[in-house]
Scaffold this active site. Structure first.
Site, PDB file in Angstrom:
ATOM      1  N   ILE A 128      26.350  61.720  37.185  1.00 25.98           N
ATOM      2  CA  ILE A 128      27.631  62.022  36.521  1.00 25.98           C
ATOM      3  C   ILE A 128      28.756  61.338  37.294  1.00 25.98           C
ATOM      4  O   ILE A 128      29.736  61.953  37.702  1.00 25.98           O
ATOM      5  CB  ILE A 128      27.894  63.552  36.339  1.00 25.98           C
ATOM      6  CG1 ILE A 128      26.588  64.292  35.988  1.00 25.98           C
ATOM      7  CG2 ILE A 128      28.941  63.808  35.271  1.00 25.98           C
ATOM      8  CD1 ILE A 128      26.752  65.783  35.724  1.00 25.98           C
ATOM      9  N   HIS A 129      28.558  60.073  37.534  1.00 23.15           N
ATOM     10  CA  HIS A 129      29.562  59.280  38.239  1.00 23.15           C
ATOM     11  C   HIS A 129      29.288  57.792  38.048  1.00 23.15           C
ATOM     12  O   HIS A 129      28.223  57.406  37.536  1.00 23.15           O
ATOM     13  CB  HIS A 129      29.570  59.636  39.736  1.00 23.15           C
ATOM     14  CG  HIS A 129      28.259  59.428  40.431  1.00 23.15           C
ATOM     15  ND1 HIS A 129      27.619  60.418  41.132  1.00 23.15           N
ATOM     16  CD2 HIS A 129      27.462  58.352  40.523  1.00 23.15           C
ATOM     17  CE1 HIS A 129      26.495  59.954  41.637  1.00 23.15           C
ATOM     18  NE2 HIS A 129      26.371  58.706  41.268  1.00 23.15           N
TER      19      HIS A 129
END
Ligand code: TYD
Length: 142
Positions: free
Chosen positions: A50-51
């Site tokens: 999630i990055h």
């Protein structure tokens, strides 16, 4: 072809004793290898990553089990299922990634061209898209 990520097959040097797959800088991994980490014991309902990373490139191999990887270059997203130990996913820098649907026995091996540096992480999706757009604007001016 998407230039920001690529799935490819690693050569298996296995014989009647079993399988053996080397990952070697300059051979089947093009970047300078600076870091290796692995993720395991992950619950099925967990979402990791999630990055995006400003500098890190990655090679991901699920050496046991399976998981899904959502990859997003700011324009297009794609979900890739990794479920073979000879299947490698290359991710360029500035790719948004989310790993999920880990099987119980999943071991996700990750190789990178950068040492860990929290400062190069972009953890806000809107900020990531803004940065991608800005880079595109600058590229179009030249
Ligand atoms: P985190 O960024 O949550 O991993 P994910 O890629 O799943 O989002 O990292 C978890 C913790 O581990 C965090 O405290 C930073 C640390 N870490 C390192 O020290 N080195 C590494 O190479 C990585 C990937 C994480």
């Amino acid at each position: 072809m998407n230039i920001k990520h690529k799935v490819y097959t690693l050569k298996n040097f296995g014989d009647d004793r079993g399988s053996l797959i080397p990952i070697e800088e300059g051979n089947n991994v093009k970047f300078k290898v600076k870091r290796v980490f692995y993720i395991y014991g992950t619950s099925n309902n967990v979402r990791r990553g999630i990055h995006a990373n400003k500098d890190s490139q990655f090679l991901m191999v699920v050496i046991s089990g399976s998981c899904k990887v959502l990859v997003d270059d700011g324009f297009k997203r794609e979900v890739i299922e990794l479920n073979q130990p000879n299947q490698a996913l290359y991710l360029d820098k500035m790719v948004w990634k989310e790993m999920y649907d880990f099987s119980k026995n999943a071991i996700l091996l990750v190789i990178s061209n950068q040492k860990y540096n929290e400062n190069e992480y972009i953890r806000d999706y809107d900020e990531f898209v803004r940065m991608v757009m800005k880079k595109k604007e600058i590229a179009n001016q030249h």
